[in-house]
Design an enzyme around this catalytic site. Structure first.
Site, PDB file in Angstrom:
ATOM      1  N   HIS A  33      69.459  49.754  35.211  1.00 20.09           N
ATOM      2  CA  HIS A  33      68.129  49.605  34.613  1.00 20.09           C
ATOM      3  C   HIS A  33      68.267  49.079  33.197  1.00 20.09           C
ATOM      4  O   HIS A  33      68.935  49.697  32.359  1.00 20.09           O
ATOM      5  CB  HIS A  33      67.409  50.961  34.613  1.00 20.09           C
ATOM      6  CG  HIS A  33      65.962  50.896  34.228  1.00 20.09           C
ATOM      7  ND1 HIS A  33      64.974  50.500  35.103  1.00 20.09           N
ATOM      8  CD2 HIS A  33      65.350  51.174  33.049  1.00 20.09           C
ATOM      9  CE1 HIS A  33      63.804  50.541  34.484  1.00 20.09           C
ATOM     10  NE2 HIS A  33      64.008  50.953  33.241  1.00 20.09           N
ATOM     11  N   ASP A  35      66.241  47.975  29.935  1.00 20.28           N
ATOM     12  CA  ASP A  35      64.947  48.027  29.241  1.00 20.28           C
ATOM     13  C   ASP A  35      64.888  46.996  28.131  1.00 20.28           C
ATOM     14  O   ASP A  35      65.771  46.962  27.271  1.00 20.28           O
ATOM     15  CB  ASP A  35      64.735  49.425  28.627  1.00 20.28           C
ATOM     16  CG  ASP A  35      64.477  50.465  29.684  1.00 20.28           C
ATOM     17  OD1 ASP A  35      65.255  51.430  29.792  1.00 20.28           O
ATOM     18  OD2 ASP A  35      63.499  50.309  30.431  1.00 20.28           O
ATOM     19  N   HIS A  67      63.351  45.906  33.153  1.00 21.48           N
ATOM     20  CA  HIS A  67      62.042  46.486  32.838  1.00 21.48           C
ATOM     21  C   HIS A  67      61.579  45.904  31.498  1.00 21.48           C
ATOM     22  O   HIS A  67      62.104  46.254  30.452  1.00 21.48           O
ATOM     23  CB  HIS A  67      62.193  48.012  32.755  1.00 21.48           C
ATOM     24  CG  HIS A  67      60.928  48.720  32.370  1.00 21.48           C
ATOM     25  ND1 HIS A  67      60.936  50.038  31.939  1.00 21.48           N
ATOM     26  CD2 HIS A  67      59.632  48.321  32.336  1.00 21.48           C
ATOM     27  CE1 HIS A  67      59.703  50.410  31.659  1.00 21.48           C
ATOM     28  NE2 HIS A  67      58.894  49.391  31.906  1.00 21.48           N
ATOM     29  N   GLY A 144      58.756  53.301  25.800  1.00 17.35           N
ATOM     30  CA  GLY A 144      59.226  52.901  24.469  1.00 17.35           C
ATOM     31  C   GLY A 144      60.439  53.655  23.989  1.00 17.35           C
ATOM     32  O   GLY A 144      61.228  53.120  23.206  1.00 17.35           O
ATOM     33  N   ASP A 177      60.255  55.961  36.527  1.00 24.38           N
ATOM     34  CA  ASP A 177      60.956  55.712  35.275  1.00 24.38           C
ATOM     35  C   ASP A 177      60.455  56.657  34.191  1.00 24.38           C
ATOM     36  O   ASP A 177      59.320  56.562  33.755  1.00 24.38           O
ATOM     37  CB  ASP A 177      60.725  54.255  34.844  1.00 24.38           C
ATOM     38  CG  ASP A 177      61.533  53.873  33.623  1.00 24.38           C
ATOM     39  OD1 ASP A 177      61.452  52.710  33.203  1.00 24.38           O
ATOM     40  OD2 ASP A 177      62.249  54.749  33.083  1.00 24.38           O
ATOM     41  N   SER A 200      68.521  59.720  29.717  1.00 24.80           N
ATOM     42  CA  SER A 200      68.994  60.835  28.877  1.00 24.80           C
ATOM     43  C   SER A 200      68.648  62.188  29.491  1.00 24.80           C
ATOM     44  O   SER A 200      69.143  63.222  29.041  1.00 24.80           O
ATOM     45  CB  SER A 200      68.357  60.730  27.489  1.00 24.80           C
ATOM     46  OG  SER A 200      66.956  60.942  27.605  1.00 24.80           O
TER      47      SER A 200
HETATM   48  C1  DX5 Z   1      61.643  54.348  28.394  1.00 20.76           C
HETATM   49  C2  DX5 Z   1      62.464  53.547  29.390  1.00 20.76           C
HETATM   50  C3  DX5 Z   1      63.276  54.398  30.319  1.00 20.76           C
HETATM   51  C4  DX5 Z   1      64.159  55.415  29.622  1.00 20.76           C
HETATM   52  C5  DX5 Z   1      64.321  56.618  30.528  1.00 20.76           C
HETATM   53  O1  DX5 Z   1      60.555  53.592  27.964  1.00 20.76           O
HETATM   54  O2  DX5 Z   1      61.637  52.745  30.185  1.00 20.76           O
HETATM   55  O3  DX5 Z   1      64.041  53.567  31.176  1.00 20.76           O
HETATM   56  O4  DX5 Z   1      65.401  54.884  29.342  1.00 20.76           O
HETATM   57  O5  DX5 Z   1      65.154  57.539  29.917  1.00 20.76           O
HETATM   58  P1  DX5 Z   1      64.824  59.111  29.902  1.00 20.76           P
HETATM   59  O6  DX5 Z   1      65.595  59.687  31.062  1.00 20.76           O
HETATM   60  O7  DX5 Z   1      65.353  59.569  28.587  1.00 20.76           O
HETATM   61  O8  DX5 Z   1      63.347  59.272  30.033  1.00 20.76           O
HETATM   62 ZN    ZN Z   2      62.600  51.585  31.836  1.00 22.16          ZN
END
Ligand code: DX5
Ligand code: ZN
Length: 222
Positions: A33, A35, A67, A144, A177, A200
């Site tokens: 993934h 971001d 994403h 974010g 997500d 995380s």
């Molecule tokens: C946040 C991202 C996610 C994030 C998810 O906006 O889109 O992909 O990395 O990580 P956790 O598990 O910390 O929510």
């Molecule tokens: Zn994401």
């Protein structure tokens, strides 16, 4: 549909991204993934477009799950080298009336278009796009930042989107997500999720062995 993991690279060790990717690739993880944030649609900047392109050269088995949390996402497609095998999620809230064209451009590049919806967006906005996309990314946190808490009503939302997808055609993917944690991932799966962004809240918790964590979470969402 078998549950699939999509570890969130923005949560990995920023100073060792290549080895993190190689470890996941060898473990047989399906997706990575990635971001991308423009500091306008969301107040943050994470992985940049050139890095997202460079990831391609490291992957052997894994596919990119990109994403894009940005306005006018199509402007980044060349820089990211979007192409065959990629999933590309663009936000309904960022695209407005250009969303049909953005989806068409992802398709023209041989990639798989998904529409992402943020927590305050109702699933029925997706109806106009279901015949053009392969899946939906349901944000269960406000986009974010990593480490955000799950938003109230997320499980009901996953169920509602699952029903919407299945009412249109078989095989559409629902990606979850945000805060995909050890204690919530099985419930997210039971509500209808297919792909799970592990960040995380699970794989990238401090002191955890990534190979054990991948095996454990893969079994939980199988
Ligand atoms: C946040 C991202 C996610 C994030 C998810 O906006 O889109 O992909 O990395 O990580 P956790 O598990 O910390 O929510
Ligand atoms: Zn994401």
């Amino acid at each position: 549909m078998k549950g699939m993991l999509s570890p969130s690279l923005m949560c990995a060790d920023a100073l060792n991204l290549q080895s993190e990717l190689e470890i996941l690739d060898k473990l047989g993880v399906e997706y990575i993934h990635l971001d991308f944030m423009d500091n306008h649609f969301v107040p943050n900047i994470t992985l940049d477009a050139n890095l997202i392109k460079a990831v391609k050269s490291v992957l052997v088995n894994m596919k990119r799950d990109i994403h894009i949390m940005a306005f006018e996402p199509a402007q980044y497609f060349d820089r990211m080298d979007i192409g065959k095998g990629d999933i590309v999620s663009v936000h309904y809230e960022a695209c407005g009336e250009t969303l049909h064209d953005v989806i068409a451009e992802i398709r023209e590049r041989g990639a798989s278009p998904f529409v992402a919806i943020s927590p305050d967006t109702k699933p029925d906005v997706l109806s106009d796009y279901l015949d053009e996309i392969d899946g939906v990314l349901v944000m269960t946190v406000y986009p974010g930042f990593a480490g955000r808490p799950i938003v109230e009503g997320s499980f009901e939302k996953i169920k509602a989107v699952r029903e919407l997808l299945d009412s249109r055609r078989e095989g559409m993917l629902l990606e979850v997500d945000g805060h995909v944690s050890w204690d919530l991932c099985e419930k997210m799966r039971a509500c209808g999720g297919d792909m799970f962004v592990a960040g995380s809240s699970s794989l990238y918790q401090k002191g955890i062995d990534i190979a054990e964590a991948v095996e454990k979470m893969s079994n939980m969402i199988a």
